[in-house]
Design an enzyme around this catalytic site. Structure first.
Site, PDB file in Angstrom:
ATOM      1  CG  ASP A 322      -2.109  -0.942   1.101  1.00 34.68           C
ATOM      2  OD1 ASP A 322      -2.110  -1.708  -0.013  1.00 34.68           O
ATOM      3  OD2 ASP A 322      -2.831  -0.868   1.934  1.00 34.68           O
ATOM      4  CG  ASP A 541      -9.089  -7.003   6.717  1.00 34.95           C
ATOM      5  OD1 ASP A 541      -7.909  -7.359   6.342  1.00 34.95           O
ATOM      6  OD2 ASP A 541      -9.921  -7.072   6.155  1.00 34.95           O
TER       7      ASP A 541
HETATM    8  C1  BGC Z   1      -1.688  -5.848  10.276  1.00 37.90           C
HETATM    9  C2  BGC Z   1      -0.621  -6.502  10.553  1.00 37.90           C
HETATM   10  C3  BGC Z   1      -0.702  -7.912  10.530  1.00 37.90           C
HETATM   11  C4  BGC Z   1      -1.218  -8.296   8.974  1.00 37.90           C
HETATM   12  C5  BGC Z   1      -1.495  -9.724   8.707  1.00 37.90           C
HETATM   13  C6  BGC Z   1      -1.860  -6.182   8.802  1.00 37.90           C
HETATM   14  O1  BGC Z   1      -3.324  -5.643   8.371  1.00 37.90           O
HETATM   15  O2  BGC Z   1      -1.471  -4.478  10.108  1.00 37.90           O
HETATM   16  O3  BGC Z   1      -0.360  -6.310  11.980  1.00 37.90           O
HETATM   17  O4  BGC Z   1       0.366  -8.711  10.715  1.00 37.90           O
HETATM   18  O5  BGC Z   1      -2.220  -7.482   8.672  1.00 37.90           O
HETATM   19  O6  BGC Z   1      -2.663 -10.042   9.323  1.00 37.90           O
END
Ligand code: BGC
Length: 604
Positions: A322, A541
């Site tokens: 992103d 998320d």
């Molecule tokens: C989060 C991370 C996480 C990843 C996988 C991301 O959206 O910010 O902390 O490790 O997703 O779940």
């Protein structure tokens, strides 16, 4: 993770190179009767199959041995009860045993001796015999013998495709030595199963029990990525092992000389996730974040990865999801504007690529967001330029990356099987003009990533780069999955036919109705190194209310099912998020159950 839908730009789609080059598959050759006369039409087809108990993936290449054509239509009859389920890089129709695969809107021109490649996932029962005859635009591709290799049969479609066959175009011809940099790090290897995630899945499955519990358990052996989402993740925390722990576990998963491919996500830039709140990070541009990113985050990662002990591993680094996309569309927001003006994103990425590329068994894949974010030509072109400039600032230049990844942690499908042609006219309007697509000509990830590949190569990047798509949550199966499209207006037609059931393509948080997507697959199509599971299914998320944490994460209204987003974020629609989610990255049981129930292909 934020997946920003940006305001529609009513411009025509970006022109992309139209020829799709075939991989040099050795098997399955049907050669046309070879008169070299000027008007001779002929073709050769390769058709290779990877199959399991009830399903298969077919990759097809057609080479035009006749005069150039501006549209192509490859047809064949199945020998048995095979059914095309989901295709890419062609528009499929099937009637009984008869199949037609027509060029997609972005790839009709097929010059003399040029090759187009496409493929599909199919179902079958009994034997999966290979079609014996093909035609190109009505002319038979006859005169040769069809022999097709059926590669090693994986025991279950939920496991990564293990080892790929010697006919895999991108695969090595000799056994690579430890530390060797191969063309496609997924070919001929076994995907690392993260024991921590796997244990969460198994525990949830056991607690659930019954049919759903049994289905959940089947997912536990899937290869998913390890997210290094903060400095502390490198050494490990009380709930998750650190980088060395994962690499050691990966070494122990090797067997019989097959190397293990482990995927890590490099995700800790200063001002991270600048257009949202759910995955904000610990480093700030204004607080010496770039220097800390280099010395406390990238340097320790690079030092661990360069340990000779880990040379037998293939280490895929997914670099900063992103970040560069936010610089294209979201600099109207203060945190993104600061990321741009301070250069922390581009310089951080350049530093990471330099350090990681220097390690020969590390493979860098840069994030390209997804079709619903960068698909408009007003975003697409500037993004390609930004990537090129960023790469030119690295020591190895355009060679510092191995490829790109789309749809990381997003929900955008690989294809829209009922809406294969964005230019189709319904009620006098083209499908891409529908409210859901806002004139974005890319409805799905295969056409989008293919167009990105073509644009990058045209911009001077090496043609050997490979694309990845995160398919962990873009399955959209279950009872709500449409099997066709109908309606007399463009909106009715699109809304009845799209498998992407989101309320708006800008919605990105814990999407209701989503399902697990295609299981990790090696070399699924020309220029694609793999379909991968980067976002571990079941990990949230983000949360909609503030949950105390020391990771910098905030409460994000886009994770609140009662919230209407902004016009820019999601057209003012409801967010479509599941309620009561935990902090991003934390286990979200309700979401995992829904993903398994709505899996496509289904978990069997
Ligand atoms: C989060 C991370 C996480 C990843 C996988 C991301 O959206 O910010 O902390 O490790 O997703 O779940």
């Amino acid at each position: 993770m934020k997946s920003e839908f940006w305001s529609a730009r009513r411009k025509s789609r970006l022109a992309v190179a139209s020829s799709v080059t075939a991989a040099a598959v050795v098997a399955g050759l049907v050669v046309a009767g070879g008169s070299p006369a000027v008007a001779a039409a002929g073709c050769k087809v390769t058709y290779t199959v990877n199959q399991w108990d009830t399903g298969f993936t077919a990759n097809v290449s057609v080479t035009n041995l006749g005069d150039a054509v501006s549209n192509w239509d490859v047809q064949w009859d199945f020998a048995g009860n095979q059914q095309v389920q989901q295709g890419w890089s062609a528009t499929f129709s099937q009637s009984g045993k008869h199949v037609s695969a027509k060029n997609p809107s972005w790839g009709g021109a097929l010059g003399s001796n040029a090759t187009a490649s496409f493929g599909f996932n199919g179902s079958y029962s009994g034997t999966n015999a290979i079609p014996t005859a093909f035609s190109l635009n009505g002319v038979n591709c006859d005169g040769g013998t069809t022999t097709t290799t059926t590669p090693t049969t994986p025991t279950t479609p939920t496991t990564p495709t293990t080892p790929t066959t010697p006919t895999t175009p991108t695969g090595p011809t000799t056994t690579p030595q430890p530390g060797t940099h191969v063309e496609n790090p997924y070919a001929g290897s076994k995907g690392y199963v993260n024991p921590d995630w796997s244990a969460e899945v198994s525990a949830a499955a056991a607690a659930k029990g019954g049919t759903l519990g049994a289905q959940m358990a089947k997912v536990a052996n899937t290869s998913t990525a390890v997210w290094l989402d903060r400095i502390a993740a490198i050494d490990g925390t009380s709930s998750a092992r650190g980088l060395r722990g994962h690499l050691d576990a990966a070494l122990s998963q090797a067997s019989g000389g097959t190397p293990v491919t482990i995927q890590i996500v490099v995700y800790d830039l200063p001002n991270r996730d600048c257009a949202a709140l759910a995955s904000n990070g610990e480093l700030k541009a204004s607080e010496n974040g770039l220097a800390r990113y280099k010395s406390e985050y990238i340097d320790p990662i690079a030092s661990i990865l360069s340990d000779a002990k880990y040379a037998p591993l293939r280490i895929v680094a997914v670099v900063e999801p992103d970040s560069l996309p936010n610089l294209i569309t979201n600099t109207s927001m203060a945190t993104c504007a600061e990321a741009q003006s301070t250069g922390v994103y581009t310089q951080g990425i350049q530093y990471a690529l330099n350090k990681l590329h220097a390690i020969s068994n590390v493979y860098n894949y840069l994030d390209i967001a997804h079709s619903a974010w960068l698909g408009w030509d007003s975003n697409f072109g500037p993004f390609v330029n930004l990537v090129k400039q960023t790469l030119q600032g690295t020591t190895a230049g355009v060679n510092s990356i191995d490829g790109f990844i789309s749809s990381t942690a997003n929900y955008t499908p690989l294809t829209e099987p009922n809406l294969p042609d964005p230019n189709l006219t319904v009620g006098g309007q083209q499908l891409k003009s529908a409210t859901f697509y806002q004139w974005n000509p890319y409805f799905a990830e295969v056409p989008f990533a293919t167009a990105m590949y073509n644009a990058f190569v045209a911009a001077g990047l090496p043609s050997g780069i490979g694309m990845l798509v995160d398919t962990s949550r873009n399955g959209w199966g279950g009872s709500a999955r449409p099997t066709g499209a109908s309606g007399s207006t463009v909106d009715a037609y699109v809304n009845s036919g799209r498998i992407d059931r989101r309320l708006h393509r800008g919605n990105w948080c814990n999407q209701s109705g989503a399902g697990l997507g295609v299981r990790p697959t090696v070399a699924p199509a020309a220029h694609f190194d793999a379909y991968v599971w980067i976002k571990p299914p079941g990990e949230s998320d983000g949360a909609s209310s503030q949950i105390p944490n020391d990771e910098g994460k905030g409460a994000d209204p886009m994770c609140d099912p009662t919230f209407h987003g902004s016009q820019q974020a999601n057209g003012g629609n409801l967010t479509g998020a599941l309620p009561n989610a935990p902090l991003s990255g934390k286990w979200f049981e309700a979401q995992f159950e829904e993903l398994v129930q709505n899996a496509y292909p289904p978990v069997q």
